[in-house]
Design an enzyme around this catalytic site. Structure first.
Site, PDB file in Angstrom:
ATOM      1  N   TRP A   1      -9.521   7.599  -7.785  1.00  0.00           N
ATOM      2  CA  TRP A   1     -10.658   7.850  -8.295  1.00  0.00           C
ATOM      3  C   TRP A   1     -10.471   7.310  -9.852  1.00  0.00           C
ATOM      4  O   TRP A   1     -11.636   6.923 -10.106  1.00  0.00           O
ATOM      5  CB  TRP A   1     -10.848   9.570  -8.218  1.00  0.00           C
ATOM      6  CG  TRP A   1     -11.928   9.518  -7.682  1.00  0.00           C
ATOM      7  CD1 TRP A   1     -11.517  10.654  -5.626  1.00  0.00           C
ATOM      8  CD2 TRP A   1     -13.404   9.822  -6.815  1.00  0.00           C
ATOM      9  NE1 TRP A   1     -13.133  10.431  -4.916  1.00  0.00           N
ATOM     10  CE2 TRP A   1     -13.764   9.849  -5.575  1.00  0.00           C
ATOM     11  CE3 TRP A   1     -14.181   9.095  -7.928  1.00  0.00           C
ATOM     12  CZ2 TRP A   1     -15.017   9.894  -5.641  1.00  0.00           C
ATOM     13  CZ3 TRP A   1     -15.353   8.985  -7.922  1.00  0.00           C
ATOM     14  CH2 TRP A   1     -15.639   9.324  -6.140  1.00  0.00           C
TER      15      TRP A   1
ATOM     16  N   TRP B   1     -16.265  11.246 -12.925  1.00  0.00           N
ATOM     17  CA  TRP B   1     -15.342  11.208 -11.618  1.00  0.00           C
ATOM     18  C   TRP B   1     -14.906  12.552 -11.368  1.00  0.00           C
ATOM     19  O   TRP B   1     -14.399  12.585  -9.812  1.00  0.00           O
ATOM     20  CB  TRP B   1     -14.396  10.044 -11.677  1.00  0.00           C
ATOM     21  CG  TRP B   1     -13.304  10.719 -12.662  1.00  0.00           C
ATOM     22  CD1 TRP B   1     -13.378  10.162 -14.189  1.00  0.00           C
ATOM     23  CD2 TRP B   1     -12.537  11.539 -13.027  1.00  0.00           C
ATOM     24  NE1 TRP B   1     -12.861  11.149 -14.671  1.00  0.00           N
ATOM     25  CE2 TRP B   1     -11.524  11.372 -13.809  1.00  0.00           C
ATOM     26  CE3 TRP B   1     -11.173  11.307 -11.966  1.00  0.00           C
ATOM     27  CZ2 TRP B   1     -10.583  12.564 -14.104  1.00  0.00           C
ATOM     28  CZ3 TRP B   1     -10.624  12.968 -12.229  1.00  0.00           C
ATOM     29  CH2 TRP B   1      -9.997  12.648 -13.669  1.00  0.00           C
TER      30      TRP B   1
ATOM     31  N   ASN C   1     -10.782   2.242   2.803  1.00  0.00           N
ATOM     32  CA  ASN C   1     -10.050   2.348   1.363  1.00  0.00           C
ATOM     33  C   ASN C   1     -11.141   1.636   0.680  1.00  0.00           C
ATOM     34  O   ASN C   1     -11.266   1.475  -0.372  1.00  0.00           O
ATOM     35  CB  ASN C   1      -8.883   1.691   1.187  1.00  0.00           C
ATOM     36  CG  ASN C   1      -8.525   1.632  -0.204  1.00  0.00           C
ATOM     37  OD1 ASN C   1      -7.969   2.182  -0.985  1.00  0.00           O
ATOM     38  ND2 ASN C   1      -8.035   0.092  -0.557  1.00  0.00           N
TER      39      ASN C   1
ATOM     40  N   GLU D   1       0.593  -0.900   0.033  1.00  0.00           N
ATOM     41  CA  GLU D   1       0.157  -0.292  -0.026  1.00  0.00           C
ATOM     42  C   GLU D   1       0.729   1.290   0.225  1.00  0.00           C
ATOM     43  O   GLU D   1       0.439   2.187  -0.796  1.00  0.00           O
ATOM     44  CB  GLU D   1      -1.248   0.357   1.166  1.00  0.00           C
ATOM     45  CG  GLU D   1      -2.400  -0.901   1.202  1.00  0.00           C
ATOM     46  CD  GLU D   1      -2.621  -1.672   0.264  1.00  0.00           C
ATOM     47  OE1 GLU D   1      -3.094  -0.536  -1.077  1.00  0.00           O
ATOM     48  OE2 GLU D   1      -2.783  -2.497  -0.703  1.00  0.00           O
TER      49      GLU D   1
ATOM     50  N   TRP E   1     -20.579  11.476 -19.546  1.00  0.00           N
ATOM     51  CA  TRP E   1     -21.272  12.105 -18.188  1.00  0.00           C
ATOM     52  C   TRP E   1     -22.348  12.324 -18.542  1.00  0.00           C
ATOM     53  O   TRP E   1     -22.482  12.684 -19.201  1.00  0.00           O
ATOM     54  CB  TRP E   1     -19.699  12.092 -17.400  1.00  0.00           C
ATOM     55  CG  TRP E   1     -18.713  11.946 -17.378  1.00  0.00           C
ATOM     56  CD1 TRP E   1     -17.254  12.506 -18.222  1.00  0.00           C
ATOM     57  CD2 TRP E   1     -17.855   9.913 -17.099  1.00  0.00           C
ATOM     58  NE1 TRP E   1     -16.644  11.585 -17.941  1.00  0.00           N
ATOM     59  CE2 TRP E   1     -16.749  10.670 -17.068  1.00  0.00           C
ATOM     60  CE3 TRP E   1     -19.021   9.324 -16.209  1.00  0.00           C
ATOM     61  CZ2 TRP E   1     -15.912  10.139 -16.742  1.00  0.00           C
ATOM     62  CZ3 TRP E   1     -17.874   8.640 -16.369  1.00  0.00           C
ATOM     63  CH2 TRP E   1     -16.459   8.795 -16.364  1.00  0.00           C
TER      64      TRP E   1
ATOM     65  N   TRP F   1       2.327   1.924  -3.193  1.00  0.00           N
ATOM     66  CA  TRP F   1       0.707   2.326  -4.394  1.00  0.00           C
ATOM     67  C   TRP F   1       1.162   4.262  -4.404  1.00  0.00           C
ATOM     68  O   TRP F   1       0.826   4.530  -5.088  1.00  0.00           O
ATOM     69  CB  TRP F   1      -0.442   1.684  -3.767  1.00  0.00           C
ATOM     70  CG  TRP F   1      -1.226   0.890  -4.232  1.00  0.00           C
ATOM     71  CD1 TRP F   1      -1.130  -0.122  -3.808  1.00  0.00           C
ATOM     72  CD2 TRP F   1      -1.458   0.366  -5.685  1.00  0.00           C
ATOM     73  NE1 TRP F   1      -1.650  -1.389  -5.408  1.00  0.00           N
ATOM     74  CE2 TRP F   1      -2.222  -0.734  -5.971  1.00  0.00           C
ATOM     75  CE3 TRP F   1      -1.856   1.378  -6.451  1.00  0.00           C
ATOM     76  CZ2 TRP F   1      -2.616  -1.173  -7.138  1.00  0.00           C
ATOM     77  CZ3 TRP F   1      -2.176   1.142  -7.893  1.00  0.00           C
ATOM     78  CH2 TRP F   1      -2.972   0.070  -8.371  1.00  0.00           C
TER      79      TRP F   1
HETATM   80  C1  FAD Z   1     -11.454   7.175  -4.584  1.00  0.00           C
HETATM   81  C2  FAD Z   1     -10.274   7.000  -3.379  1.00  0.00           C
HETATM   82  C3  FAD Z   1      -9.700   8.372  -3.210  1.00  0.00           C
HETATM   83  C4  FAD Z   1      -8.496   8.511  -2.502  1.00  0.00           C
HETATM   84  N1  FAD Z   1      -8.130   9.079  -1.810  1.00  0.00           N
HETATM   85  C5  FAD Z   1      -7.008   9.337  -1.029  1.00  0.00           C
HETATM   86  C6  FAD Z   1      -5.939  10.889  -0.702  1.00  0.00           C
HETATM   87  O1  FAD Z   1      -7.253  12.027  -1.157  1.00  0.00           O
HETATM   88  N2  FAD Z   1      -5.509  10.957   0.281  1.00  0.00           N
HETATM   89  C7  FAD Z   1      -4.991   9.150   0.078  1.00  0.00           C
HETATM   90  O2  FAD Z   1      -3.773   9.223   0.842  1.00  0.00           O
HETATM   91  N3  FAD Z   1      -5.688   8.467   0.213  1.00  0.00           N
HETATM   92  C8  FAD Z   1      -6.382   7.777  -0.686  1.00  0.00           C
HETATM   93  N4  FAD Z   1      -6.916   6.933  -1.101  1.00  0.00           N
HETATM   94  C9  FAD Z   1      -6.227   5.750  -1.198  1.00  0.00           C
HETATM   95  C10 FAD Z   1      -6.420   4.918   0.152  1.00  0.00           C
HETATM   96  O3  FAD Z   1      -8.124   5.060   0.271  1.00  0.00           O
HETATM   97  C11 FAD Z   1      -6.015   5.684   1.815  1.00  0.00           C
HETATM   98  O4  FAD Z   1      -5.263   6.087   1.479  1.00  0.00           O
HETATM   99  C12 FAD Z   1      -6.783   4.298   2.726  1.00  0.00           C
HETATM  100  O5  FAD Z   1      -7.870   4.202   2.886  1.00  0.00           O
HETATM  101  C13 FAD Z   1      -5.735   5.386   3.883  1.00  0.00           C
HETATM  102  O6  FAD Z   1      -6.384   4.757   5.650  1.00  0.00           O
HETATM  103  P1  FAD Z   1      -4.855   3.946   6.034  1.00  0.00           P
HETATM  104  O7  FAD Z   1      -4.055   5.117   7.009  1.00  0.00           O
HETATM  105  O8  FAD Z   1      -5.761   3.239   7.041  1.00  0.00           O
HETATM  106  O9  FAD Z   1      -4.860   3.266   4.787  1.00  0.00           O
HETATM  107  P2  FAD Z   1      -3.789   1.437   4.963  1.00  0.00           P
HETATM  108  O10 FAD Z   1      -4.638   1.042   4.453  1.00  0.00           O
HETATM  109  O11 FAD Z   1      -2.497   1.985   6.635  1.00  0.00           O
HETATM  110  O12 FAD Z   1      -1.800   1.568   4.204  1.00  0.00           O
HETATM  111  C14 FAD Z   1      -1.276   2.425   5.163  1.00  0.00           C
HETATM  112  C15 FAD Z   1      -0.770   3.928   3.964  1.00  0.00           C
HETATM  113  O13 FAD Z   1      -0.707   3.774   2.780  1.00  0.00           O
HETATM  114  C16 FAD Z   1      -1.134   4.791   1.557  1.00  0.00           C
HETATM  115  N5  FAD Z   1      -1.760   4.122   0.651  1.00  0.00           N
HETATM  116  C17 FAD Z   1      -2.697   2.317   1.566  1.00  0.00           C
HETATM  117  N6  FAD Z   1      -3.535   2.385   0.561  1.00  0.00           N
HETATM  118  C18 FAD Z   1      -3.512   3.533  -0.955  1.00  0.00           C
HETATM  119  C19 FAD Z   1      -3.459   3.887  -1.867  1.00  0.00           C
HETATM  120  N7  FAD Z   1      -4.891   2.673  -2.710  1.00  0.00           N
HETATM  121  N8  FAD Z   1      -3.662   4.654  -2.786  1.00  0.00           N
HETATM  122  C20 FAD Z   1      -2.276   5.483  -2.785  1.00  0.00           C
HETATM  123  N9  FAD Z   1      -1.930   5.367  -1.233  1.00  0.00           N
HETATM  124  C21 FAD Z   1      -3.113   4.440  -0.347  1.00  0.00           C
HETATM  125  C22 FAD Z   1      -1.477   5.406   2.499  1.00  0.00           C
HETATM  126  O14 FAD Z   1      -0.854   6.762   2.823  1.00  0.00           O
HETATM  127  C23 FAD Z   1      -1.901   4.865   3.956  1.00  0.00           C
HETATM  128  O15 FAD Z   1      -2.015   5.845   4.714  1.00  0.00           O
HETATM  129  C24 FAD Z   1      -7.853   7.107  -2.119  1.00  0.00           C
HETATM  130  C25 FAD Z   1      -9.093   5.920  -2.365  1.00  0.00           C
HETATM  131  C26 FAD Z   1      -9.524   6.055  -3.530  1.00  0.00           C
HETATM  132  C27 FAD Z   1      -9.894   4.784  -4.268  1.00  0.00           C
END
Ligand code: FAD
Length: 471
Positions: free
Chosen positions: A387, A364, A346, A279, A311, A282
């Site tokens: 997105w 979107w 997420n 993650e 859209w 990502w």
């Molecule tokens: C439509 C959409 C919009 C999103 N918008 C944002 C946003 O504005 N800011 C944001 O930080 N994340 C965003 N994410 C990614 C992800 O959903 C969040 O980072 C995550 O839910 C944060 O929760 P956590 O800290 O418990 O993550 P954990 O599962 O603990 O993951 C650890 C860290 O990894 C990074 N991470 C995890 N998943 C992703 C991912 N899919 N993409 C990029 N980084 C990731 C984050 O920094 C996160 O804090 C988005 C995902 C989607 C599908």
């Protein structure tokens, strides 16, 4: 007084493991500066929850710096355009000969940094730029042909291969210094144009709460992360995203701690730890994409052919989505979680993003903007990447014909309905499958809306709209 080293803080609001601060502190006494640009934040669509959190983190940073004898100056410049002149006058006032900062990669930030660099260098000031908001800087993880990756799995492989011991080693903390004859400035209050709705106690500012969360996550949840991370009713993820977004914790600190927990392994070992590291990758991937493909910073689809998706324009359905009134319980619970806490799980971000872009066939970019307005962790690269993944317009995106069914997702990821009941109390009395599809609970008056679209007909409509474009 010796000319101080000036460290310009941005989305790297921490003292520990901070490359620019660590390097500047090796050279001499340091003064910090933070430029607060409310007009620019508004222009970027950043909402009150994120700005309030950011200011809490600046306040915590100022206190941490004070303990080290480092003053923090605050510049209030409405937009980036005013930053070069404002920094220039601070540099002259303090007699600074060198300024340090960690690079940021969105287009406007790159332009701002170029303008600041040109203005300061013209005045004989040395500008030292470090890369520290990512573990591997954009441009350093490339295909064999020397091009940026557009697919995640090979990027991840190459990224893992490229990680050396220096990428895992936290930067040394800054030296404690004797007091300079420079006083810190007060941290600005949240301007009235920003409205913060998320409870402050959920998201305390600063490095200490971030490190505490990281420790607790590694102790209690990371080993089960692989199994639990998709279930929004569980505390299965770290919730570190707000602190990572403003840099109150560094991705390197997270990686370092996860690797230590995994007996020194980046890959293999604990499946939970390696999935969590994925993650973090990502997060890096979307930053690399943003830097390599500037058109994504200009509101365009990564896949240009998808800019022509027809859209729909439907303000009523858009409002129902925003307000958690679509008639699909998991979608509504998720949108209400966002409205009341400033954060969304997420799995649910993917569910609601697909629902908006596919079932409602709404652009979107409406969703991206609404997320940015509400999220405490709003981050351009990850939000845009997420997105565009969900809308099938992005790098390595979900193929347009693979559309989540909101009821199936609900049954699968909130089987007992604990999450739905927490946020949609109207449905608390429902049991079993009806909780996921309340329109089937005949004869009950729930005060809950009928579905705004039929999931299966709207799925077909989206597939046809996309197929017409790409065949
Ligand atoms: C439509 C959409 C919009 C999103 N918008 C944002 C946003 O504005 N800011 C944001 O930080 N994340 C965003 N994410 C990614 C992800 O959903 C969040 O980072 C995550 O839910 C944060 O929760 P956590 O800290 O418990 O993550 P954990 O599962 O603990 O993951 C650890 C860290 O990894 C990074 N991470 C995890 N998943 C992703 C991912 N899919 N993409 C990029 N980084 C990731 C984050 O920094 C996160 O804090 C988005 C995902 C989607 C599908």
């Amino acid at each position: 007084m010796t000319a101080p080293e000036l460290v310009w803080f941005r989305n790297d609001l921490r003292c520990r493991d901070q490359a620019a601060l660590a390097r500047a502190s090796e050279r001499g006494p340091v003064v910090g500066v933070y430029c607060f640009c409310p007009g620019q934040l508004s222009a970027h669509g950043v909402g009150g929850n994120r700005v309030a959190f950011l200011l809490r983190c600046v306040a915590a940073l100022s206190l941490e710096l004070e303990r080290l004898g480092i003053p923090l100056k605050i510049i209030e410049a409405d937009t980036f355009a005013e930053v070069p002149a404002a920094l220039g006058s601070l540099v002259r006032e303090l007699g600074v000969r060198r300024i340090w900062f960690n690079g940021e990669y969105p287009l406007n930030e790159l332009r701002r940094d170029a303008a600041v660099t040109a203005a300061l260098e013209a005045g004989g000031v040395t500008v030292q730029r470090c890369d520290d908001t990512v573990i591997r800087a954009p441009g350093t993880v490339l295909t064999q042909a020397g091009t940026p990756y557009t697919v995640f799995s090979p990027f991840r492989r190459r990224w893992l291969e490229s990680i050396g011991p220096e990428d895992l080693a936290p930067k040394p903390p800054p030296r404690r210094q004797s007091l300079l004859a420079v006083t810190s400035d007060p941290v600005p209050k949240l301007p009235e144009v920003f409205v913060a709705t998320a409870p402050e106690e959920l998201w305390p500012g600063g490095e200490t709460p971030a490190r505490g969360r990281l420790e607790r996550f590694l102790e209690a949840a990371v080993d089960a992360y692989e199994e639990q991370r998709n279930f929004p009713a569980l505390d299965g993820t770290s919730t570190l995203s707000p602190w990572l977004a403003v840099g109150a914790i560094s991705p390197r600190q997270c990686l370092h701690a996860a690797v230590e927990h995994n007996d020194g392994r980046l890959d293999g070992g604990s499946r939970g730890a390696t999935t969590w590291i994925t993650e973090l990758i990502w997060r890096e991937f979307y930053r690399h994409v943003m830097a390599a493909f500037p058109h994504v910073s200009k509101g365009c689809a990564f896949r240009r052919d998808y800019d022509a998706v027809p859209w729909r324009d439907d303000p009523v359905q858009l409002a129902a989505w925003r307000e958690g009134r679509t008639g699909y319980p998991l979608v509504d619970a998720a949108m209400r979680q966002l409205a009341s806490t400033g954060w969304m799980h997420n799995r649910l971000r993917m569910v609601v993003a697909m629902f908006l872009s596919k079932n409602l066939l709404l652009d979107w970019r409406h969703g991206e903007a609404y997320f940015m307005k509400q999220l405490v962790d709003g981050d351009f690269a990850s939000n845009n990447g997420g997105w565009q993944w969900s809308a099938s317009t992005g790098t390595d995106a979900a193929p347009y014909f693979r559309i989540f069914n909101p009821v199936t997702q609900s049954k699968r990821f909130d089987p007992e309905g604990h999450f739905i009941r927490r946020y949609v109390p109207e449905l608390a009395a429902l049991e079993g499958p009806n909780l996921h599809a309340p329109w089937k609970a005949q004869g009950l008056s729930l005060g809950y809306p009928e579905p705004v679209v039929d999931a299966s007909a709207s799925r077909k409509r989206a597939i046809e709209a996309f197929r017409a474009l790409v065949g």
